[in-house]
Design a protein around this motif. Structure first.
Motif, PDB file in Angstrom:
ATOM      1  N   PRO A 161       0.829  -1.202   0.000  1.00  0.00           N
ATOM      2  CA  PRO A 161       0.000   0.000   0.000  1.00  0.00           C
ATOM      3  C   PRO A 161       0.866   1.256   0.000  1.00  0.00           C
ATOM      4  O   PRO A 161       1.770   1.401   0.807  1.00  0.00           O
ATOM      5  CB  PRO A 161      -0.810  -0.114   1.288  1.00  0.00           C
ATOM      6  N   GLN A 162       0.618   2.105  -0.968  1.00  0.00           N
ATOM      7  CA  GLN A 162       1.290   3.393  -1.036  1.00  0.00           C
ATOM      8  C   GLN A 162       0.191   4.419  -1.270  1.00  0.00           C
ATOM      9  O   GLN A 162      -0.622   4.260  -2.177  1.00  0.00           O
ATOM     10  CB  GLN A 162       2.307   3.421  -2.174  1.00  0.00           C
ATOM     11  N   THR A 163       0.192   5.424  -0.473  1.00  0.00           N
ATOM     12  CA  THR A 163      -0.896   6.390  -0.569  1.00  0.00           C
ATOM     13  C   THR A 163      -0.779   7.180  -1.870  1.00  0.00           C
ATOM     14  O   THR A 163       0.326   7.394  -2.380  1.00  0.00           O
ATOM     15  CB  THR A 163      -0.880   7.367   0.619  1.00  0.00           C
ATOM     16  N   PRO A 164      -1.898   7.616  -2.379  1.00  0.00           N
ATOM     17  CA  PRO A 164      -1.861   8.452  -3.583  1.00  0.00           C
ATOM     18  C   PRO A 164      -1.034   9.720  -3.377  1.00  0.00           C
ATOM     19  O   PRO A 164      -0.382  10.190  -4.304  1.00  0.00           O
ATOM     20  CB  PRO A 164      -3.331   8.796  -3.826  1.00  0.00           C
ATOM     21  N   GLU A 165      -1.036  10.233  -2.159  1.00  0.00           N
ATOM     22  CA  GLU A 165      -0.256  11.434  -1.861  1.00  0.00           C
ATOM     23  C   GLU A 165       1.243  11.168  -2.015  1.00  0.00           C
ATOM     24  O   GLU A 165       1.984  12.007  -2.521  1.00  0.00           O
ATOM     25  CB  GLU A 165      -0.548  11.952  -0.445  1.00  0.00           C
ATOM     26  N   GLU A 166       1.691   9.994  -1.554  1.00  0.00           N
ATOM     27  CA  GLU A 166       3.104   9.634  -1.681  1.00  0.00           C
ATOM     28  C   GLU A 166       3.486   9.468  -3.149  1.00  0.00           C
ATOM     29  O   GLU A 166       4.558   9.918  -3.571  1.00  0.00           O
ATOM     30  CB  GLU A 166       3.405   8.340  -0.920  1.00  0.00           C
ATOM     31  N   MET A 167       2.629   8.822  -3.920  1.00  0.00           N
ATOM     32  CA  MET A 167       2.905   8.632  -5.341  1.00  0.00           C
ATOM     33  C   MET A 167       2.946   9.984  -6.058  1.00  0.00           C
ATOM     34  O   MET A 167       3.812  10.217  -6.913  1.00  0.00           O
ATOM     35  CB  MET A 167       1.859   7.718  -5.975  1.00  0.00           C
ATOM     36  N   LYS A 175       3.656  12.892  -4.723  1.00  0.00           N
ATOM     37  CA  LYS A 175       4.856  13.607  -4.286  1.00  0.00           C
ATOM     38  C   LYS A 175       6.075  13.114  -5.067  1.00  0.00           C
ATOM     39  O   LYS A 175       6.887  13.923  -5.523  1.00  0.00           O
ATOM     40  CB  LYS A 175       5.063  13.400  -2.786  1.00  0.00           C
ATOM     41  N   GLN A 176       6.213  11.798  -5.228  1.00  0.00           N
ATOM     42  CA  GLN A 176       7.340  11.239  -5.985  1.00  0.00           C
ATOM     43  C   GLN A 176       7.325  11.715  -7.430  1.00  0.00           C
ATOM     44  O   GLN A 176       8.374  12.077  -7.984  1.00  0.00           O
ATOM     45  CB  GLN A 176       7.305   9.708  -5.966  1.00  0.00           C
ATOM     46  N   LEU A 177       6.164  11.710  -8.033  1.00  0.00           N
ATOM     47  CA  LEU A 177       6.056  12.133  -9.426  1.00  0.00           C
ATOM     48  C   LEU A 177       6.407  13.611  -9.572  1.00  0.00           C
ATOM     49  O   LEU A 177       7.152  13.988 -10.482  1.00  0.00           O
ATOM     50  CB  LEU A 177       4.640  11.861  -9.955  1.00  0.00           C
ATOM     51  N   MET A 178       5.920  14.441  -8.689  1.00  0.00           N
ATOM     52  CA  MET A 178       6.202  15.874  -8.768  1.00  0.00           C
ATOM     53  C   MET A 178       7.683  16.167  -8.509  1.00  0.00           C
ATOM     54  O   MET A 178       8.258  17.061  -9.136  1.00  0.00           O
ATOM     55  CB  MET A 178       5.310  16.659  -7.805  1.00  0.00           C
ATOM     56  N   GLU A 179       8.310  15.402  -7.620  1.00  0.00           N
ATOM     57  CA  GLU A 179       9.747  15.561  -7.395  1.00  0.00           C
ATOM     58  C   GLU A 179      10.521  15.197  -8.649  1.00  0.00           C
ATOM     59  O   GLU A 179      11.482  15.888  -9.015  1.00  0.00           O
ATOM     60  CB  GLU A 179      10.208  14.691  -6.216  1.00  0.00           C
ATOM     61  N   TYR A 180      10.111  14.119  -9.317  1.00  0.00           N
ATOM     62  CA  TYR A 180      10.768  13.728 -10.558  1.00  0.00           C
ATOM     63  C   TYR A 180      10.620  14.836 -11.607  1.00  0.00           C
ATOM     64  O   TYR A 180      11.580  15.200 -12.283  1.00  0.00           O
ATOM     65  CB  TYR A 180      10.218  12.406 -11.120  1.00  0.00           C
ATOM     66  N   ILE A 181       9.421  15.370 -11.732  1.00  0.00           N
ATOM     67  CA  ILE A 181       9.162  16.422 -12.726  1.00  0.00           C
ATOM     68  C   ILE A 181      10.023  17.644 -12.438  1.00  0.00           C
ATOM     69  O   ILE A 181      10.643  18.204 -13.348  1.00  0.00           O
ATOM     70  CB  ILE A 181       7.659  16.775 -12.765  1.00  0.00           C
ATOM     71  N   LEU A 184       5.145  17.698 -18.845  1.00  0.00           N
ATOM     72  CA  LEU A 184       5.439  16.549 -17.996  1.00  0.00           C
ATOM     73  C   LEU A 184       4.307  16.274 -17.012  1.00  0.00           C
ATOM     74  O   LEU A 184       3.932  15.115 -16.808  1.00  0.00           O
ATOM     75  CB  LEU A 184       6.761  16.751 -17.257  1.00  0.00           C
ATOM     76  N   VAL A 185       3.757  17.314 -16.407  1.00  0.00           N
ATOM     77  CA  VAL A 185       2.667  17.119 -15.446  1.00  0.00           C
ATOM     78  C   VAL A 185       1.493  16.435 -16.139  1.00  0.00           C
ATOM     79  O   VAL A 185       0.967  15.440 -15.645  1.00  0.00           O
ATOM     80  CB  VAL A 185       2.239  18.455 -14.799  1.00  0.00           C
ATOM     81  N   HIS A 186       1.087  16.950 -17.271  1.00  0.00           N
ATOM     82  CA  HIS A 186      -0.062  16.372 -17.968  1.00  0.00           C
ATOM     83  C   HIS A 186       0.225  14.960 -18.458  1.00  0.00           C
ATOM     84  O   HIS A 186      -0.522  14.018 -18.173  1.00  0.00           O
ATOM     85  CB  HIS A 186      -0.480  17.247 -19.152  1.00  0.00           C
TER      86      HIS A 186
END
Length: 135
Positions: free
Chosen positions: A22-28, A30-36, A61-63
């Motif tokens: 289980p990984q919260t949507p918030e954590e996912m 956050k990881q994606l936005m850090e990568y971007i 990238l966001v979209h």
């Protein structure tokens, strides 16, 4: 090339890991936005982007990465086990990003971007696409 493969691998791993632990949507998110953020900084430094180009890279990238993530989650929810389908989704969205960048990078930036590995990635995507179309 390594950057795109890392991105694709990261997203595939994230989707698989999402199924296993289980990984919260918030954590996912956050990881994606850090990568971007890191990718925007990397491209800005490498290509000397104008502020408006940074905005377009970030928006693209966001979209596109969110859309790719949603499409991969859809495959996962349908319990698709065929890795080729996940690869096709990743390639589709990487192609979208490639085409978007081409629209707002100037000639010098585009040439440098292609030399940084984007041309090899494009060739690899095209090769995979041709192979899948043969099947």
């Amino acid at each position: 090339m390594k950057r795109w493969l890392t991105l694709l691998s990261s997203l595939l791993i994230a989707v698989c890991a999402y199924a296993q632990q289980p990984q919260t949507p918030e954590e996912m998110e956050k990881q994606l936005m850090e990568y971007i953020d890191k990718e925007v900084q990397r491209l800005s430094g490498m290509l000397k982007l104008e502020y408006w180009q940074e905005f377009y890279v970030d928006s693209t990238l966001v979209h596109d990465l969110h859309a790719m993530q949603d499409e991969m989650k859809g495959l996962q929810e349908k319990k698709v086990a065929n890795v080729d389908m996940y690869t096709a989704v990743g390639d589709k969205w990487q192609e979208q990003i490639y085409e978007a960048y081409h629209k707002f990078f100037n000639e010098e930036q585009w040439a440098k971007y292609l030399k940084s590995g984007a041309a090899r990635e494009k060739k690899a995507r095209d090769k995979r696409k041709a192979k899948m179309e043969k099947k």
